[in-house]
Motif scaffolding. Sequence first.
Motif, PDB file in Angstrom:
ATOM      1  N   PRO A 624      53.351  33.612  47.717  1.00  0.00           N
ATOM      2  CA  PRO A 624      52.247  32.903  48.377  1.00  0.00           C
ATOM      3  C   PRO A 624      51.260  32.309  47.376  1.00  0.00           C
ATOM      4  N   GLY A 625      51.303  32.831  46.178  1.00  0.00           N
ATOM      5  CA  GLY A 625      50.399  32.289  45.152  1.00  0.00           C
ATOM      6  C   GLY A 625      50.680  30.829  44.861  1.00  0.00           C
ATOM      7  N   ALA A 626      51.941  30.409  44.927  1.00  0.00           N
ATOM      8  CA  ALA A 626      52.275  29.010  44.663  1.00  0.00           C
ATOM      9  C   ALA A 626      51.660  28.105  45.723  1.00  0.00           C
ATOM     10  N   ALA A 627      51.697  28.552  46.974  1.00  0.00           N
ATOM     11  CA  ALA A 627      51.080  27.769  48.050  1.00  0.00           C
ATOM     12  C   ALA A 627      49.568  27.710  47.867  1.00  0.00           C
ATOM     13  N   ALA A 628      48.959  28.858  47.488  1.00  0.00           N
ATOM     14  CA  ALA A 628      47.511  28.891  47.274  1.00  0.00           C
ATOM     15  C   ALA A 628      47.118  27.955  46.144  1.00  0.00           C
ATOM     16  N   GLU A 629      47.897  27.940  45.081  1.00  0.00           N
ATOM     17  CA  GLU A 629      47.595  27.075  43.925  1.00  0.00           C
ATOM     18  C   GLU A 629      47.624  25.606  44.331  1.00  0.00           C
ATOM     19  N   PHE A 630      48.636  25.227  45.122  1.00  0.00           N
ATOM     20  CA  PHE A 630      48.733  23.842  45.585  1.00  0.00           C
ATOM     21  C   PHE A 630      47.536  23.472  46.458  1.00  0.00           C
ATOM     22  N   LEU A 631      47.173  24.337  47.382  1.00  0.00           N
ATOM     23  CA  LEU A 631      46.064  24.031  48.283  1.00  0.00           C
ATOM     24  C   LEU A 631      44.744  23.936  47.539  1.00  0.00           C
ATOM     25  N   LEU A 632      44.567  24.761  46.537  1.00  0.00           N
ATOM     26  CA  LEU A 632      43.348  24.662  45.737  1.00  0.00           C
ATOM     27  C   LEU A 632      43.292  23.327  45.003  1.00  0.00           C
TER      28      LEU A 632
END
Length: 978
Positions: A624-632
């Motif tokens: 989920p960190g990859a998704a969070a990084e993209f959204l940030l």
Amino acid sequence: MTVVVPVFNGGDVVERCLLSVVNHSRDARIVALDDASTDPATRAMLDRLAGEGVIELLRNPENLGYTRTVNRAIQISGRDDLVLLNSDTVVGPLWLQRLRWTAYSLNGVSAVSGFSNSAGALSLPERSRPNDWPEHVPWTDIARFMGQRADVFSLEAPTPHGFCMFLRREALDALGDFDEFSFPRGYGEENDWGMRAVEAGFVNLVTPRVFVRHEQGASFGADRARLIDVARGVLDELHPSFQALASEWVQSDEFQHIRSQSVVLRDEVAGARVVPRSLYVVHSSAGGTPETNNDLMQALEGVQDAFVLLVHEEVVAFYAVESGRYRALSDWRPERRFLLTDAWRSDYAAVVAQFLVDESIELVHVRHLVRQPLTTIPEVCRLLGIPMILSTHDFYYICPTIHLLDNHGTYCGGVCTPGEGVCDLPMHFLKGAPTLKHQWIEEWKRRSSSVLESAAHVIATTRSAASIYAANYPRHADRLITVEHGRDWGAGWSRLRAEGARRPGPLRVACPAMWSYPKGTEYLREIVELTGGRVEFHVLGNNSHFLADAAVDHGRYERSELRDVLAEIDPDFIGLFSVWPETYSHTLSEAWRLGVPVVATDLGAVADRITEFGGGRLFPVDDPGAAAEFLLAMADAQREGEGVSIEVPRHAVRSIVAMAEDYSQLYDSTRERIPKPVVGYLVASEPLPSRLQRRLHSPQLTGVHFRRVSGWDFADGLDKTDYRSIVVPPAALTTEILSAVLDRAAERGIPVILDAGAETRWAESTASVSLARRCVVVSSGSEQASTLATAGIDAVVIGDDIDPREWARFPSTSRRERAGKRRGARVVLLGSSVDPTEDQYLARVFDGLRSGDGERIILDRMVQDDAPETALWSRRRRWSAAILSAASTPVDFFAATAAGLPVVQLGGADTALATPPLGLSTDIDDARRLIVSLIDDSSRRHDMVTTARAALRDHSAAFGAASRSWGELVLSPRSAGS
């Protein structure tokens, strides 16, 4: 089961018989037993069909005669039940299944025969003579109609009839062969065998639900009468009681009821809409499965009758579906509620089997088997010989977890992960399962494998779902077919930001779902935590309160409300964070339709579709960190004014029409074994133009599958059907999609046919002519073709004659005799137009006009551009006569006379096509006398209608010829403009 067709010469008659048997005999061994035919064409035809694998061919080394050939058939059928069928017959849907159902409906049945148009005592409506049934109705429809409507399941008879006999193996074992010494050439051998069966304690049955066309005597030719006389004498000697028993039987009340009902059914089938019946098995839960099924049934309403079996563990309910509404038929409550551990339940099987038989169901489509005994319906379908199609909306048939998540919530792919543990089961019905992991899962897969084995086809909605099933059941991989869901969109699904700018504020992600762990509750929580409040998350849908502490909670919503809720949120992304491989995602479709890009986990249908069409970003399901990084990163870009730049596909979601046509074609090929060529048709609006309806539903073209084309699906490459051609009416020339369809059709080498009929006004438009020149153009007459030629369009001329089915259902005499007293006698004016001179003339004729008994005579007007007969039928009881304008067509003439109305023609034009109606005098007084005479003289009206109906029959042949010519064109069209 073995079907044997004894053959001796016969050529085309035999080929028609064999092809009908092949088409309507699922999973049967079909043997043509050639008794040393001498006709080279017959032998060549049999060799060809055998070489194509259509039939099994056996030949007698010398001519043995019919009875010895039948005895050989008994021997070659092994331990099978045997069906003997004359080679001059044609069979219809469910014929073989119904014979078998009847044979096993009682203990001790020896043989079963059907009824026929021409089969001695089993002829309907009149026995012992050939009967005429409507020639314009395909025999498939007649046989289907009789099977659906006959209200007698079976009745006992002295003997079976040799033209069509189902012989149970136990009776063959007990009674032995047919008597080839007493009946060497045929005729009488089945009566002798049937009488021996009765004497041995067996029962012979006949069923009117099997109706077989028979060209009686074609098998024996000129010898038929002599053979009958000889056989009758031998039979009387062997069984002196036979003639008396047969005479008593044909006089019985039950037999007479069948005859009487067949008279009514013969009249009704002439104009009836006869379609196959399908049963859909649906669980009682809400969600995408029942909604998609409702969409499908509604889209297929014109080509099938739909029934629904709605299942709950405590009640089973049957419905008929009419115009999108469920009409309750019956329900049943099991004494013991259904359990997950149930497989075969005889009580449930009996209820389902009875319904399938009673309602003449030809195909069962299982949308889901949850909440019921897993193997019961598939096994019932297998035993009854009714094809079943199985949809896989999840992974229930791999594991009752449905989502394939192990005891740690990790995706397992259907293979148990190491270690012990109890996997989560998502609904109450599943909670009673034994321990699955490494234990009961093997029994579950064994049962599920038998379910897949029973299915003619197993449907997956995406490639990834199909691949998971194939990996778990490689033996059934060849049954898997991918049919993607379809959706239609109304005005309520316009793009969210089509007319306005983004509202200020942080990056917003809306997450619609029926929330649970598999839908990604924990995955989303981690993203929320990792983005640290810099992204605003909104959750909506069932159980959204689970995430109320992590996101803005909007609660549950109905599908129709989604756009309004999302418009309030104004999201930059839709988040789809399932941790299992969903088999489809309507939410993804909705996001794209609303113009919102998607962020999602990288597995299942969502990943498949985003990979193919774009419209989003995918992230590892375990990161989920990859998704969070993209959204940030997107949030930062948003603050700096760059915005989100992910293009959302416009036509990546195909229509309900395309989905329904996929299923219609699949159903067709499942019910019938002989593949049909496919011709597409593209129409601009509903309903279909009446002329195109006549073309598509012509009885001469029952061997073609006509498939409606969704224009954008075809133009965008979503519809990959192998079309022979695509037909369009003139109205399609004004649609924005036709040019794109023509481009795609040219790219794929598919001819497009413009069926213009008598219409030529469109040729006045330069744009329409430009499009038409890219089509093969069909006109209905040489005059129209000449008009088109002046515009540079070379048209193929195919006549557009009268379709007799349009009028066959209506009364043969005027309704006036039965109408009783009314306020005035009414006459109807038909035609596409009336010029002012005619209008003034008619006004003067009818001004103050009264019949001989003083009753006022009133003129009604029925003037419309297309299919005037359609409006006529809804009011046909009101009129006593019809008047045709000078612009009227033969369709108007036959529409009136078929409804029992005599016709008066303005100007005496030859509208009746060699049967001129009464001319209307230009003298007003003469005209009045003529109309009054029609109102007052019932015999004159009757004679006119009878004469007109004779003309209609004459035109049936012309209609058939035109239909065949049109069919040949659409199957093998020439190039446009050649």
